[in-house]
Structures are given as structure tokens and as C-alpha cells.
Scaffold this active site. Structure first.
Site, mmCIF file in Angstrom:
data_model
loop_
_atom_site.group_PDB
_atom_site.id
_atom_site.type_symbol
_atom_site.label_atom_id
_atom_site.label_comp_id
_atom_site.label_asym_id
_atom_site.label_seq_id
_atom_site.Cartn_x
_atom_site.Cartn_y
_atom_site.Cartn_z
ATOM 1 N N HIS A 254 18.901 -15.686 -31.367
ATOM 2 C CA HIS A 254 20.243 -15.538 -30.788
ATOM 3 C C HIS A 254 20.367 -16.186 -29.422
ATOM 4 C CE1 HIS A 254 18.938 -12.407 -27.973
ATOM 5 N NE2 HIS A 254 18.399 -11.739 -28.976
ATOM 6 N N CYS B 274 13.472 -10.111 -30.312
ATOM 7 C CA CYS B 274 14.140 -11.275 -30.905
ATOM 8 C C CYS B 274 13.628 -12.573 -30.281
ATOM 9 C CB CYS B 274 15.648 -11.168 -30.683
ATOM 10 S SG CYS B 274 16.394 -9.733 -31.479
#
Length: 181
Positions: A134, A156
Site C-alpha cells: 500500500h 504490510c
């Protein structure tokens, strides 16, 4: 006295403008998800090398693009449980594309797989989930490439927003993702 008033007015206007920019970014005003590029320019494999803090897109063995990344706040080792701050290691795939992510745009990594879920269950804890590739959190896009100064995600793979737009345009659902130590 007059210079002081002018200076204060300028500072106030800059502050108001900054708040407006952050608010628009946080609300995703004007955000448009990029379309997928032509099939021949799409990645057929994503490689994340954690120790090098690098994400590479491949097509038929050819490097399409490489991006520096930030990882989970505790990046060494394979993700074992929810909240451990680790970025997983292993073979996964892109489960879905999220154009309305809380972090600009995102691609969901298929963690946890069966082995991850079993290991967590055997250990008596939850494996965690929502592992994404992301951009920067909405409202903080002004950080740009400064995000690379520290591993800051919850597990992430983070990139700058312009880089995420380029990745998003080249990676479709089902694309294999390998995360190496």
C-alpha cells in the site's frame, strides 16, 4: 506593528491551506484508481526482498520496475501472530485490489495461508491478516519518500503514493507474490 500583522496573516493562511490539503487527502477527494496497463506490461510476479527493502515487478523473468519499501515495525522473521509487527515471508498471491484504501491504494496479499493459520492455531493465537502492499496513510501523503526512514507498517509493504499508483496499474488479482527474508 504592521509587519507583525502581515506575518501573522500569512502564517494563518498557510496553516488553513495545509489543513485543507490534508483533509482533502484524508477524504480521498479527487482520487482515481489507475486502470491496469496492457497485459504485456503487467507483472506476472512480485518479489519483496525484506533485507534489501525492495519490491520488484517481473514479467516473463524481465524486471519491469523496482521500488524501495518500508516494512512492518518489527521486520525480522516471518509473521507469526496478529500484532507482532512482522511482514510475512513465503509464497502468496494478490487476493484483491482496493481503490479506496486507508493508505492511498492497496493490493491485498493472501496471508495467512493454510500453513500460517495452522501454525498460529497450534500456538494458541490468531495469525493476523490484512497484509497489503500500500501507499502512505490517507492524510499523510505529504510525507512522500520520507516514509522510508523507518519501518512503520503493522506488517504490510509500504511505498510512496506515486509508486503505489504505478504498482497498482501493473499488478492484477492472482499475481504471485514472494516475500523473502
Amino acid at each position: 506593528m504592521e509587519r507583525w500583522r502581515i506575518g501573522l496573516t500569512v502564517v494563518a493562511l498557510v496553516a488553513i491551506g495545509g489543513v485543507g490539503i490534508v483533509a482533502a487527502d484524508r477524504a480521498q477527494i479527487g482520487r482515481v484508481a489507475p486502470d491496469l496497463v496492457a497485459e504485456t506490461e503487467r507483472a506476472d510476479r512480485v518479489l519483496v526482498e525484506k533485507s534489501a527493502r525492495r519490491l520488484t515487478l517481473f514479467r516473463e523473468g524481465r524486471v519491469l520496475a523496482t521500488y524501495p519499501v518500508s516494512l512492518g515495525f518489527s521486520p525480522i522473521g516471518h509473521k507469526q501472530r496478529e500484532g507482532d509487527g512482522r511482514t510475512p515471508e513465503g509464497l502468496y498471491s494478490i487476493a484483491y485490489r482496493n481503490p479506496l484504501s486507508v493508505a492511498h491504494l492497496s493490493l491485498k496479499v493472501s496471508y495467512p495461508n493454510e500453513a500460517d493459520t495452522k501454525a498460529a492455531r497450534d500456538g494458541g493465537y490468531e495469525p493476523g491478516g490484512d497484509i497489503m502492499i500500500h501507499g502512505i496513510m490517507n492524510g499523510l501523503s505529504w510525507l512522500g519518500r520520507l516514509h522510508r526512514l523507518k519501518d512503520w507498517t503493522s506488517g504490510c509493504v509500504g511505498v510512496a503514493n506515486d509508486e503505489m499508483a504505478a504498482i497498482y496499474a501493473r499488478v492484477d488479482v492472482g499475481t504471485p507474490v514472494e516475500l523473502r527474508p
